[in-house]
Design a protein around this motif. Sequence first.
Motif, PDB file in Angstrom:
ATOM      1  N   LEU A 226      21.559   4.516  22.396  1.00 41.40           N
ATOM      2  CA  LEU A 226      22.496   3.587  23.016  1.00 41.40           C
ATOM      3  C   LEU A 226      22.072   3.274  24.445  1.00 41.40           C
ATOM      4  O   LEU A 226      22.095   2.122  24.878  1.00 41.40           O
ATOM      5  CB  LEU A 226      23.903   4.186  22.987  1.00 41.40           C
ATOM      6  CG  LEU A 226      25.034   3.309  23.516  1.00 41.40           C
ATOM      7  CD1 LEU A 226      25.117   1.997  22.751  1.00 41.40           C
ATOM      8  CD2 LEU A 226      26.357   4.059  23.448  1.00 41.40           C
ATOM      9  N   ALA A 227      21.679   4.296  25.184  1.00 41.60           N
ATOM     10  CA  ALA A 227      21.224   4.087  26.553  1.00 41.60           C
ATOM     11  C   ALA A 227      19.910   3.329  26.601  1.00 41.60           C
ATOM     12  O   ALA A 227      19.695   2.470  27.465  1.00 41.60           O
ATOM     13  CB  ALA A 227      21.070   5.437  27.261  1.00 41.60           C
ATOM     14  N   GLN A 228      19.033   3.623  25.670  1.00 40.12           N
ATOM     15  CA  GLN A 228      17.711   3.003  25.669  1.00 40.12           C
ATOM     16  C   GLN A 228      17.747   1.526  25.311  1.00 40.12           C
ATOM     17  O   GLN A 228      17.070   0.707  25.936  1.00 40.12           O
ATOM     18  CB  GLN A 228      16.810   3.730  24.664  1.00 40.12           C
ATOM     19  CG  GLN A 228      16.226   5.030  25.181  1.00 40.12           C
ATOM     20  CD  GLN A 228      14.890   4.812  25.869  1.00 40.12           C
ATOM     21  OE1 GLN A 228      13.951   4.295  25.286  1.00 40.12           O
ATOM     22  NE2 GLN A 228      14.812   5.203  27.124  1.00 40.12           N
ATOM     23  N   PHE A 229      18.524   1.169  24.298  1.00 39.00           N
ATOM     24  CA  PHE A 229      18.425  -0.174  23.728  1.00 39.00           C
ATOM     25  C   PHE A 229      19.761  -0.885  23.565  1.00 39.00           C
ATOM     26  O   PHE A 229      19.794  -1.994  23.040  1.00 39.00           O
ATOM     27  CB  PHE A 229      17.745  -0.117  22.348  1.00 39.00           C
ATOM     28  CG  PHE A 229      16.730   0.978  22.217  1.00 39.00           C
ATOM     29  CD1 PHE A 229      15.573   0.960  22.977  1.00 39.00           C
ATOM     30  CD2 PHE A 229      16.923   2.037  21.362  1.00 39.00           C
ATOM     31  CE1 PHE A 229      14.639   1.976  22.870  1.00 39.00           C
ATOM     32  CE2 PHE A 229      15.991   3.064  21.251  1.00 39.00           C
ATOM     33  CZ  PHE A 229      14.848   3.031  22.007  1.00 39.00           C
ATOM     34  N   GLY A 230      20.867  -0.253  23.978  1.00 35.61           N
ATOM     35  CA  GLY A 230      22.161  -0.871  23.758  1.00 35.61           C
ATOM     36  C   GLY A 230      22.491  -1.009  22.282  1.00 35.61           C
ATOM     37  O   GLY A 230      23.099  -1.994  21.855  1.00 35.61           O
TER      38      GLY A 230
END
Length: 312
Positions: A226-230
């Motif tokens: 989630l943090a890396q790519f939404g």
Amino acid sequence: MDAKQHIQQSANRVDTASLRDSVNAAKQGDAASQRRVAGAMVWAAFSCPDAIEPVYDVIAAAWLGAGEFPDIPTGLPQAPLEASFWNAFFSAVDDAEKGYDAASITARVAALGGSVHPSFRRISEDCARRHPGAAAALTNPVPGRTDLDELGACPAPSLGQTLYRMIVDQGYDLEVLDREAIALSALPCSLRYLNTRILQMHDVWHLVAGYETTASHEIAISAFQLAQFGHNYSAMFLATITTISCTLQRAGFPVLMQLTAEGWRHGRETPPMMDIQWEAEWDKPIEEIRKTYAIPVYQSVLPAKVFESVAT
């Protein structure tokens, strides 16, 4: 007001100070505050993807006791959360009492994407195009399927050979879910690329970023993605299991928040992994890849098999 009603009522825009205070109270075991945190996660996941980054930054900073508390902007585009969505969402939550395994909860949460308001797809596509970790989605074609025989021909102890043994020995699918069965081809270009690539590379990121295939590490890697790519699915998954905890298994809430905060922080501190051409790395050892791309290994204060230990 029961837990479900409270979470539904809380699933709207929240300001930074209120969310920080709710997380702090949730750490002390306050049930109402835990529901407000779950409501904020549901809102970001299913209504307002542009709020995911500030909401999770606030949750992680408050839960871990360190980090910045960014403003959660007003006026962000959001899709309505209609009665049909809530019926489908709480049905998925209630079915946790029957027992989910990894495959069934993955499929059930993925299906919730069909219950959101039609405007959510456009909002999500616009959000995906702006995400700093998703630049590859704007220029790269949708990837083809990974060749298992190609992986098997890689030398030991390369990434390709390690992935091959993981897939074969543990009976995993190369792409977790069938990309056509969940209609990825119908998504707009950025969402189609990102979701296809994440299904294809999920186990690669497990290996390279240091996540085991335990229940707790699957939660943590969801926050990492989630943090890396939404990643929309990861936001939906985390919101769903947090709601399950608030309504059915409150004792698990602190563990879920710890894993979510750790995985999110790890993802924020790791260079974008979506931009790496992983097929060119198959023959290289994992340690060499980590060094080349400055990828830190996930570390938790919790044992990797915390849920399995409780179950036994």
